[in-house]
Design an enzyme around this catalytic site. Structure first.
Site: not given
Ligand code: GAF
Length: 390
Positions: A43, A45, A134, A185
């Site tokens: 959390h 990015d 998921g 991601d």
């Molecule tokens: C999900 C989001 F898609 C990523 O961008 C990232 O924020 C993640 O949660 C938490 O680190 O995978």
């Protein structure tokens, strides 16, 4: 026992067979894009911080051919909800752009088509994946990046850069699935390298490869099999809380905030929940940079402690863990030879990642199998390549 990860070739083979029986003939193009596990930096990015994921041997495959039907016709062999396996829609035009709808799995594909920087061709395609849907291992981004790579191969038009490709896939997810994800991601699915994890600076979008080549240790992914969905309200709410915290402190993002800034504003105007969210992000950004440094020195004891500290921060400050993930982390830490363990990905279910001595991984797996209240599945991670044409 850890799950046997299907070879990409066998996914391609299944997809080719389905292609022939559904559309006829042999698909001309085959591509694959990996899922990921984030080792640390959660959390962060969308707060312009650092993340440290690696691409997995679990992947999404697309096979297909150009047609002159004017249609995009797609069959999926993998979907999580009770919806049709097939979809077809006309190639978009400026007058008739694509819009999201049902089936929901096709929205990731439509989003990528809408954001593809090149002239499109109609096509028939089959999609399949070994990334658990998921499961918090980025099945969505691997589908987006696989689809973009498929369109590149089909039309011969490459994105201007790998960054531009990842950003187009992120935009597809924002626009077509209502999920305001960060960039991690799509970046790792595009840029992963065999034998390496990637430290990504989500502000500058620069990244550096870090070799993960010590055979004496390994990362084990444990799927809680609690289905996670991030399209609900929790993820967007966390984003909002972070922006609010940054704004209160007069910063453009939490990347610029320090613990001193946070303490300064705590008493005056910071609501307790906002304070806790910001506390996680500020400490996690710092922890991620330090963790990568100690990992490079093969100081697994310190690295493991940081992984576990990251989990606790996600559990208590950010509140995105759940009872099953917490139990998996606790069980892992009971095993001699485990350095650290944490939830990975968005949270609310999905997987944990555990750093363990190679020789202790079987003990770890059997301990969890025996004690976990649910049914866990396991993957041994080997860092893999990003998206490619096959
Ligand atoms: C999900 C989001 F898609 C990523 O961008 C990232 O924020 C993640 O949660 C938490 O680190 O995978």
């Amino acid at each position: 026992m850890a799950c046997k990860i299907p070879e990409t070739e066998s996914l391609v083979c299944n997809a080719q067979t389905a292609f022939s029986s559904t559309f006829g003939g042999k698909a001309e193009v085959a591509v694959a894009a990996p899922g990921r596990v984030n080792i640390i930096g959660e959390h962060t990015d969308y707060n312009e911080g650092f993340v440290f994921p690696m691409a997995l041997p679990l992947a999404t495959v697309v096979v297909g051919s150009r047609t002159d039907s004017g249609l995009c016709r797609i069959l999926t062999l993998s979907k999580s909800v009770d919806e049709p396996f097939r979809v077809e829609f006309p190639l978009p035009t400026p007058a008739h752009p694509l819009i999201p709808g049902k089936p929901s799995w096709a929205n990731y594909i439509k989003g990528v088509i809408a954001n593809f920087a090149g002239s499109l061709s109609s096509f028939d395609a089959v999609v399949t994946t070994s990334v658990p849907l998921g499961g918090g291992l980025s099945s969505s981004a691997s589908l987006e990046v696989a689809m973009y790579t498929f369109l590149e191969a089909l039309t011969g038009t490459k994105a201007s850069s790998l960054q531009a490709k990842a950003l187009a896939c992120q935009k597809a997810e924002h626009d077509f699935t209502n999920m305001p994800c960060g960039i991690m991601d799509q970046f790792i699915s595009t840029m992963g390298k065999k034998g390496h994890a990637l430290l990504i600076d989500c502000r500058s979008l620069e990244s550096s490869l870090v070799p993960l080549d010590d055979p004496s240790v390994t990362f084990v992914i444990t799927n809680s099999n609690v289905h996670h969905t991030l399209t609900g309200s929790e993820y967007p709410m966390r984003r909002k809380q972070c922006y609010e915290a940054a704004k209160i402190m007069g910063k453009s993002s939490l990347r610029d905030a320090t613990l001193q800034d946070l303490e300064k504003h705590k008493a005056s105007m910071m609501d307790e929940v906002i304070y806790q969210r910001a506390l996680h992000v500020i400490t996690e950004i710092e922890r991620t940079q330090e963790a990568v440094n100690v990992l490079k020195m093969r100081d697994y004891v310190t690295f493991g402690k940081m992984m576990t500290a990251s989990h606790n921060s996600l559990k208590y400050q950010y509140e995105v863990s759940c009872a099953e993930l917490d139990q998996l982390v606790e069980l892992a830490l009971e095993i001699d030879g485990v350095f650290g363990s944490r939830m990975t990905g968005g949270g609310f279910g999905g997987c944990t990642v555990t750093l363990v001595k190679q020789g202790a991984k079987d003990k770890l797996i059997s301990h969890i199998c025996e004690k976990y209240s649910g049914q866990a599945t396991f993957y041994i991670c080997t860092p893999s390549e990003g998206a490619k044409e096959l």
